[in-house]
Design a protein around this motif. Sequence first.
Motif, mmCIF file in Angstrom:
data_model
loop_
_atom_site.group_PDB
_atom_site.id
_atom_site.type_symbol
_atom_site.label_atom_id
_atom_site.label_comp_id
_atom_site.label_asym_id
_atom_site.label_seq_id
_atom_site.Cartn_x
_atom_site.Cartn_y
_atom_site.Cartn_z
ATOM 1 N N CYS A 32 -2.290 -6.146 -14.327
ATOM 2 C CA CYS A 32 -2.224 -5.053 -13.343
ATOM 3 C C CYS A 32 -0.825 -4.997 -12.729
ATOM 4 O O CYS A 32 -0.294 -3.923 -12.452
ATOM 5 N N VAL A 33 -0.195 -6.174 -12.557
ATOM 6 C CA VAL A 33 1.169 -6.234 -12.020
ATOM 7 C C VAL A 33 2.135 -5.607 -13.030
ATOM 8 O O VAL A 33 2.998 -4.803 -12.677
ATOM 9 N N LYS A 34 1.946 -5.992 -14.302
ATOM 10 C CA LYS A 34 2.815 -5.485 -15.366
ATOM 11 C C LYS A 34 2.728 -3.957 -15.487
ATOM 12 O O LYS A 34 3.710 -3.283 -15.727
ATOM 13 N N TRP A 35 1.529 -3.440 -15.328
ATOM 14 C CA TRP A 35 1.316 -2.000 -15.539
ATOM 15 C C TRP A 35 1.583 -1.161 -14.294
ATOM 16 O O TRP A 35 1.549 0.063 -14.361
ATOM 17 N N CYS A 36 1.814 -1.810 -13.182
ATOM 18 C CA CYS A 36 2.054 -1.045 -11.943
ATOM 19 C C CYS A 36 3.527 -0.663 -11.892
ATOM 20 O O CYS A 36 4.383 -1.468 -11.533
ATOM 21 N N LEU A 37 3.821 0.564 -12.248
ATOM 22 C CA LEU A 37 5.223 0.978 -12.388
ATOM 23 C C LEU A 37 5.913 1.228 -11.050
ATOM 24 O O LEU A 37 7.130 1.345 -10.984
ATOM 25 N N THR A 38 5.135 1.302 -9.987
ATOM 26 C CA THR A 38 5.758 1.578 -8.687
ATOM 27 C C THR A 38 6.055 0.295 -7.898
ATOM 28 O O THR A 38 6.531 0.351 -6.774
ATOM 29 N N ASP A 39 5.696 -0.869 -8.488
ATOM 30 C CA ASP A 39 5.855 -2.168 -7.795
ATOM 31 C C ASP A 39 4.999 -2.278 -6.536
ATOM 32 O O ASP A 39 5.357 -2.975 -5.582
ATOM 33 N N VAL A 89 0.825 -1.212 0.000
ATOM 34 C CA VAL A 89 0.000 0.000 0.000
ATOM 35 C C VAL A 89 0.857 1.260 0.000
ATOM 36 O O VAL A 89 0.514 2.268 -0.624
ATOM 37 N N ASP A 90 2.002 1.195 0.666
ATOM 38 C CA ASP A 90 2.862 2.387 0.754
ATOM 39 C C ASP A 90 3.426 2.804 -0.602
ATOM 40 O O ASP A 90 3.815 3.953 -0.792
ATOM 41 N N LYS A 91 3.473 1.854 -1.552
ATOM 42 C CA LYS A 91 4.045 2.190 -2.870
ATOM 43 C C LYS A 91 2.984 2.643 -3.870
ATOM 44 O O LYS A 91 3.310 3.104 -4.953
ATOM 45 N N CYS A 92 1.718 2.459 -3.550
ATOM 46 C CA CYS A 92 0.653 2.821 -4.490
ATOM 47 C C CYS A 92 0.477 4.340 -4.525
ATOM 48 O O CYS A 92 0.291 4.972 -3.492
ATOM 49 N N ASN A 93 0.533 4.898 -5.748
ATOM 50 C CA ASN A 93 0.385 6.357 -5.874
ATOM 51 C C ASN A 93 -0.983 6.753 -6.426
ATOM 52 O O ASN A 93 -1.218 7.916 -6.747
ATOM 53 N N GLY A 94 -1.863 5.773 -6.571
ATOM 54 C CA GLY A 94 -3.230 6.077 -7.008
ATOM 55 C C GLY A 94 -3.368 6.375 -8.484
ATOM 56 O O GLY A 94 -4.363 6.958 -8.909
#
Length: 178
Positions: free
Chosen positions: A124-131, A17-22
């Motif tokens: 969704c994993v592939k497109w999540c650039l913040t890991d 959750v801490d890495k998600c930037n919305g």
Amino acid sequence: MPSKKTKKKVRTIKIDVDKCNGCRACEVICSAFHAAPKYSSNNPARARIRVIREPLTDIYVPVYAGEHTAAECAGRDKYTIDGKEYDECAFCRASCPSRDEFKEPDSGLPLKCDMCEGEEEPLCVKWCLTDALVLEEREEEVEEGQEQEELDIGLEALAQKHGLQKILDAVAKMSKKD
Ligand code: SF4
Ligand code: SF4
């Protein structure tokens, strides 16, 4: 007679959750992947992942669509994180009669994450650039027939809620798309 064991592959998406930037790229690609025809449109209401947001503190929490439930819970849950209170049931994964989340907007049929069946890596994993979303895989031993039993239970619940004909029509529609 001892029951036979087989191996099944378990895929887990770890959420930080801490890495998600919305950015909501996960919602966009998920809904596009599941559009008919594939990638013809995107509508986050069709996504099997939703990013729950607390605007005042900019906390973003990705939540995956889980099992459908025919009956809503007798109680509700409500979270407070860092002093901010979230809506009732905000982090629940169920497609449930009490709310609109994780339901196909046109048909009302429940949505459930299928880990992007057929794709090597969930999109969704592939497109999540913040890991914030990371795939992990492991093998587990299960009783033979357990997977079929789980499938039967799921189908029975859907048939009870929507009627068998509606489910058959939806499956026929989906197989035409593939
Ligand atoms: S793509 Fe990643 S960072 Fe963007 S909203 Fe989804 S989980 Fe958060
Ligand atoms: S794994 Fe695939 S189906 Fe599941 S939420 Fe991510 S993009 Fe959607």
